[in-house]
Design a protein around this motif. Structure first.
Motif, PDB file in Angstrom:
ATOM      1  N   ALA A  28       0.812  -1.292   0.086  1.00  0.00           N
ATOM      2  CA  ALA A  28       0.108   0.084  -0.020  1.00  0.00           C
ATOM      3  C   ALA A  28       0.718   1.378   0.111  1.00  0.00           C
ATOM      4  N   VAL A  29       0.438   2.224  -0.625  1.00  0.00           N
ATOM      5  CA  VAL A  29       1.114   3.594  -0.837  1.00  0.00           C
ATOM      6  C   VAL A  29      -0.071   4.484  -0.040  1.00  0.00           C
ATOM      7  N   TYR A  30       0.229   5.049   1.049  1.00  0.00           N
ATOM      8  CA  TYR A  30      -0.723   5.766   1.825  1.00  0.00           C
ATOM      9  C   TYR A  30      -1.018   7.063   1.228  1.00  0.00           C
ATOM     10  N   ARG A  31      -2.449   7.319   0.900  1.00  0.00           N
ATOM     11  CA  ARG A  31      -2.812   8.467   0.378  1.00  0.00           C
ATOM     12  C   ARG A  31      -2.630   9.673   1.111  1.00  0.00           C
ATOM     13  N   ARG A  32      -2.719  10.718   0.641  1.00  0.00           N
ATOM     14  CA  ARG A  32      -2.508  12.014   1.331  1.00  0.00           C
ATOM     15  C   ARG A  32      -3.586  12.155   2.438  1.00  0.00           C
ATOM     16  N   GLU A  33      -5.154  11.771   2.044  1.00  0.00           N
ATOM     17  CA  GLU A  33      -6.001  11.742   3.104  1.00  0.00           C
ATOM     18  C   GLU A  33      -5.731  10.942   4.263  1.00  0.00           C
ATOM     19  N   THR A  34      -5.045   9.796   3.994  1.00  0.00           N
ATOM     20  CA  THR A  34      -4.828   9.019   5.054  1.00  0.00           C
ATOM     21  C   THR A  34      -3.842   9.439   5.877  1.00  0.00           C
ATOM     22  N   LEU A  35      -3.013  10.226   5.435  1.00  0.00           N
ATOM     23  CA  LEU A  35      -1.856  10.625   6.244  1.00  0.00           C
ATOM     24  C   LEU A  35      -2.196  11.919   6.955  1.00  0.00           C
ATOM     25  N   GLU A  36      -3.324  12.770   6.319  1.00  0.00           N
ATOM     26  CA  GLU A  36      -3.528  13.678   7.017  1.00  0.00           C
ATOM     27  C   GLU A  36      -4.669  13.587   8.111  1.00  0.00           C
ATOM     28  N   GLY A  37      -5.384  12.294   8.104  1.00  0.00           N
ATOM     29  CA  GLY A  37      -6.095  11.597   9.048  1.00  0.00           C
ATOM     30  C   GLY A  37      -5.169  11.315  10.363  1.00  0.00           C
ATOM     31  N   LEU A  38      -3.922  10.658  10.000  1.00  0.00           N
ATOM     32  CA  LEU A  38      -2.842  10.143  11.025  1.00  0.00           C
ATOM     33  C   LEU A  38      -2.427  11.483  11.661  1.00  0.00           C
ATOM     34  N   ALA A  39      -2.342  12.501  10.976  1.00  0.00           N
ATOM     35  CA  ALA A  39      -1.483  13.794  11.436  1.00  0.00           C
ATOM     36  C   ALA A  39      -2.514  14.497  12.200  1.00  0.00           C
ATOM     37  N   ARG A  40      -3.797  14.434  12.068  1.00  0.00           N
ATOM     38  CA  ARG A  40      -4.677  14.970  13.003  1.00  0.00           C
ATOM     39  C   ARG A  40      -4.593  14.231  14.507  1.00  0.00           C
ATOM     40  N   VAL A  41      -4.574  13.098  14.335  1.00  0.00           N
ATOM     41  CA  VAL A  41      -4.511  12.107  15.411  1.00  0.00           C
ATOM     42  C   VAL A  41      -3.142  12.538  16.251  1.00  0.00           C
ATOM     43  N   ALA A  42      -2.089  12.527  15.673  1.00  0.00           N
ATOM     44  CA  ALA A  42      -0.750  12.670  16.298  1.00  0.00           C
ATOM     45  C   ALA A  42      -0.912  14.146  16.753  1.00  0.00           C
ATOM     46  N   GLU A  43      -1.397  15.245  16.152  1.00  0.00           N
ATOM     47  CA  GLU A  43      -1.598  16.498  16.834  1.00  0.00           C
ATOM     48  C   GLU A  43      -2.080  16.433  18.150  1.00  0.00           C
ATOM     49  N   ALA A  44      -3.568  15.784  18.131  1.00  0.00           N
ATOM     50  CA  ALA A  44      -4.521  15.602  19.034  1.00  0.00           C
ATOM     51  C   ALA A  44      -3.811  15.239  20.335  1.00  0.00           C
ATOM     52  N   HIS A  45      -2.985  14.058  20.199  1.00  0.00           N
ATOM     53  CA  HIS A  45      -2.397  13.309  21.249  1.00  0.00           C
ATOM     54  C   HIS A  45      -1.066  13.584  21.467  1.00  0.00           C
ATOM     55  N   ASP A  46      -0.572  14.572  20.685  1.00  0.00           N
ATOM     56  CA  ASP A  46       0.894  14.861  20.785  1.00  0.00           C
ATOM     57  C   ASP A  46       1.990  13.719  20.758  1.00  0.00           C
ATOM     58  N   LEU A  47       1.696  12.933  19.614  1.00  0.00           N
ATOM     59  CA  LEU A  47       2.368  12.102  19.155  1.00  0.00           C
ATOM     60  C   LEU A  47       3.862  12.585  18.493  1.00  0.00           C
ATOM     61  N   TRP A  48       4.689  11.849  18.356  1.00  0.00           N
ATOM     62  CA  TRP A  48       5.761  11.778  17.207  1.00  0.00           C
ATOM     63  C   TRP A  48       5.653  10.726  16.416  1.00  0.00           C
ATOM     64  N   VAL A  49       5.723  11.198  15.004  1.00  0.00           N
ATOM     65  CA  VAL A  49       5.837  10.128  14.061  1.00  0.00           C
ATOM     66  C   VAL A  49       7.040   9.677  13.656  1.00  0.00           C
ATOM     67  N   VAL A  50       7.184   8.225  13.402  1.00  0.00           N
ATOM     68  CA  VAL A  50       8.454   7.761  13.015  1.00  0.00           C
ATOM     69  C   VAL A  50       7.901   7.144  11.374  1.00  0.00           C
ATOM     70  N   SER A  51       8.599   7.662  10.537  1.00  0.00           N
ATOM     71  CA  SER A  51       8.145   7.667   9.087  1.00  0.00           C
ATOM     72  C   SER A  51       9.274   6.761   8.525  1.00  0.00           C
ATOM     73  N   ASP A  52       9.013   5.573   8.286  1.00  0.00           N
ATOM     74  CA  ASP A  52       9.780   4.600   7.512  1.00  0.00           C
ATOM     75  C   ASP A  52       9.615   4.607   6.180  1.00  0.00           C
ATOM     76  N   GLU A  53      10.370   5.190   5.327  1.00  0.00           N
ATOM     77  CA  GLU A  53      10.343   5.589   3.846  1.00  0.00           C
ATOM     78  C   GLU A  53      11.370   4.710   3.046  1.00  0.00           C
ATOM     79  N   VAL A  54      11.912   3.878   3.615  1.00  0.00           N
ATOM     80  CA  VAL A  54      13.007   3.021   2.932  1.00  0.00           C
ATOM     81  C   VAL A  54      12.517   2.625   1.407  1.00  0.00           C
ATOM     82  N   TYR A  55      11.254   2.589   1.257  1.00  0.00           N
ATOM     83  CA  TYR A  55      10.759   1.990  -0.123  1.00  0.00           C
ATOM     84  C   TYR A  55      10.434   3.244  -1.190  1.00  0.00           C
TER      85      TYR A  55
END
Ligand code: PMP
Length: 392
Positions: free
Chosen positions: A179-206
Motif C-alpha cells: 500500500a502507498v498511503y494516500r494524502r488523506e490517510t496521512l492527513e488523518g494520522l497527522a490529526r491524531v498525532a497532533e491531538a495526542h501529541d505523538l511523534w511520527v516515525v516515518s519509515d520511507e525505505v521504499y
C-alpha cells in the motif's frame, strides 16, 4: 546467569510463519530447486560503478573513523534530496547518517520513548517493528489496518490507542502490503498525532518504489516536520542492502541528541561506504535502474491475476512485493505457503508472519527474473484455484 528482561522479551508474542522461510532455505541447502519469493533482497548486486566509488574511496584512505553524524557531503546530499521531495527546508543539521534503516528505526524509538512508554505500530508490519520498539524499552502497541481498506490506516483506529502514547511508526510504501498511503490517510494520522501529541516515525525505505499514486512523507504535511523523524536507506533504492547505509532526518534538536546516541552505539558509518553513497545519490539513473524490474514485474502480476478469480491482488501500489488474498482457498496463509512449497517448491511468506491483520494472505517478493516470476505466479494461481475448488 540471567540476561536482561529487555533482551529476553525482545521477540515476545513474535509472529508465526517464519518456519516456512527456514524450511525453504534448508531445502535449497539440500540441493533442491526452490523459487524463493520470500525476503526483500534484489536479484541484482550493487551496481559496479557504486562499487568502484567504494573501492577508490577505500584505496584513497577513507578507512579510518568517519565523523559520527556522517560526512558533510553525504548529510548535504540527503538534506537536499529530502528537501526536494517534501518541500521541508532541510539542512545538514537535520540529518544523521546511520548504518541502515533498521539502526535508524531503533535510534528513533530510543530518542522518543522512555522505558514503559507506549509506542504504536500498524499491523500488518515489517517483521522487526515490535522487537525494535521493545528493544528501546517501550511497550509495542498494535493498531490493526484492514484488507477491506486496502490496508490504509484509519484515523479512528489509531485514535483509539493513542491516549498516552509517545509515537506512531508508519511505513509507506508499505512492506508487506504494497500500500502507498494516500494524502488523506496521512492527513488523518497527522490529526491524531497532533491531538495526542505523538511523534511520527516515518519509515520511507521504499520511497523510490512507487507504481501507482505518489509518495507523500508525513513530514510534508503542515506542522508535521516538527514531530516527525524520517528514516531512509539506500538498501532498497540502490540494491545496497549489505552496505548498511541509511539516515534519520528530523528537527535539529532531535538530531543533536541522536548524534549523542550514535556516539555511544554505532560510532558512525565507514567513510568508504558513505563516499559510495554520495556517488550513488548523484546518479538518479542508478535508482531508476533498480526500481525498473519491480515496476515491470508488478505489471506482469496485475495481468496474470486479472485472468483468474482464485487469488485477489491487494493494491500493489509500491515496494518490491505483491500481497495476495488467498482467502477463497479456505486456507490460512501458513497452510497455503506450506502446501505451495511442498507441491511446487515455490516459497512465499505467509501473511501471518507480518501480523494478524494479514491472515489469509501471502506476500510474494518480486525478486526473481521476469520469466521465473511469471511462471511462479501462474503456478500460485493454479494451486489456489485447485484448493478453492476443493473448498466449495
Ligand atoms: N523498513 C522496512 C519496511 C524494511 O522492509 C526494511 C528491510 N527489509 C528495513 C526497514 C530495514 O532496511 P535496512 O536496514 O537494510 O535499511
Amino acid at each position: 546467569m540471567e540476561l536482561s528482561r529487555r533482551i529476553r522479551t525482545l521477540n515476545e508474542g513474535g509472529s508465526d510463519g517464519w518456519e516456512l522461510f527456514y524450511r525453504a532455505r534448508a531445502l535449497k541447502a539440500a540441493g533442491q530447486p526452490v523459487t524463493e519469493l520470500t525476503v526483500g533482497e534484489h536479484d541484482v548486486p550493487t551496481h559496479p560503478e557504486i562499487l568502484a566509488a567504494m573501492q577508490s574511496a577505500a584505496a584513497a584512505g577513507h578507512t579510518g573513523y568517519a565523523m559520527v553524524p556522517g560526512v558533510d557531503a553525504l548529510r548535504d546530499a540527503v538534506a537536499e534530496r529530502v528537501a526536494a521531495r517534501t518541500g521541508v527546508p532541510t539542512g545538514r543539521e537535520n540529518v544523521l547518517i546511520t548504518p541502515g534503516g533498521q539502526a535508524g528505526l531503533f535510534a528513533a524509538h530510543m530518542a522518543l520513548c522512555d522505558p514503559g512508554d507506549r509506542a504504536l505500530y500498524l499491523d500488518p508490519y515489517y517483521a522487526t517493528y515490535p522487537g525494535t520498539i521493545r528493544a528501546a524499552g517501550a511497550e509495542a502497541v498494535r493498531v490493526e489496518t484492514r484488507a477491506e481498506d486496502g490496508f490504509q490506516p484509519q484515523a479512528e483506529a489509531v485514535a483509539e490507542k493513542a491516549a498516552g502514547a509517545r509515537s506512531i511508526l508508519v511505513n509507506t510504501p508499505n512492506n508487506p502490503t504494497g500500500a502507498v498511503y494516500r494524502r488523506e490517510t496521512l492527513e488523518g494520522l497527522a490529526r491524531v498525532a497532533e491531538a495526542h501529541d505523538l511523534w511520527v516515525v516515518s519509515d520511507e525505505v521504499y520511497d523510490t518504489q512507487v507504481w501507482e499514486g505518489a509518495h507523500v512523507s508525513p513530514c510534508a504535511l503542515p506542522g508535521m516536520a516538527a514531530r516527525t523523524l524520517v528514516v531512509g536507506s539506500m538498501s532498497k533504492s540502490h540494491a545496497m542492502t549489505g552496505s548498511r547505509l541509511g539516515w534519520i532526518v528530523g528537527p535539529e534538536e532531535a538530531v543533536a541528541r541522536l548524534i549523542d546516541l550514535a556516539t555511544v552505539t554505532t560510532y558512525g558509518v565507514p567513510g568508504y561506504i558513505q563516499d559510495a553513497g554520495i556517488f550513488a545519490l548523484s546518479r538518479p539513473d542508478l535508482e531508476e535502474a533498480v526500481a525498473a524490474p519491480f515496476r515491470r514485474r508488478r505489471a506482469l502480476a496485475r495481468d496474470i491475476l486479472a485472468r483468474q478469480q482464485a487469488v485477489g491482488l491487494v493494491p500493489a501500489e509500491g515496494a518490491m512485493y505483491v500481497m495476495l488474498d488467498i482467502r477463497r482457498t479456505g486456507l490460512s496463509g501458513i497452510a497455503f505457503a506450506d502446501g505451495l512449497l511442498d507441491a511446487h517448491r515455490i516459497a512465499v511468506m505467509p501473511g501471518e508472519s507480518f501480523g494478524r491483520a494479514a491472515a489469509g494472505h501471502v506476500r510474494v517478493a518480486m525478486t526473481v527474473p521476469d520469466d521465473a516470476f511469471t511462471e511462479a505466479l501462474e503456478t500460485i494461481c493454479a494451486f489456489a484455484a485447485a484448493r478453492a475448488a476443493e473448498a466449495v
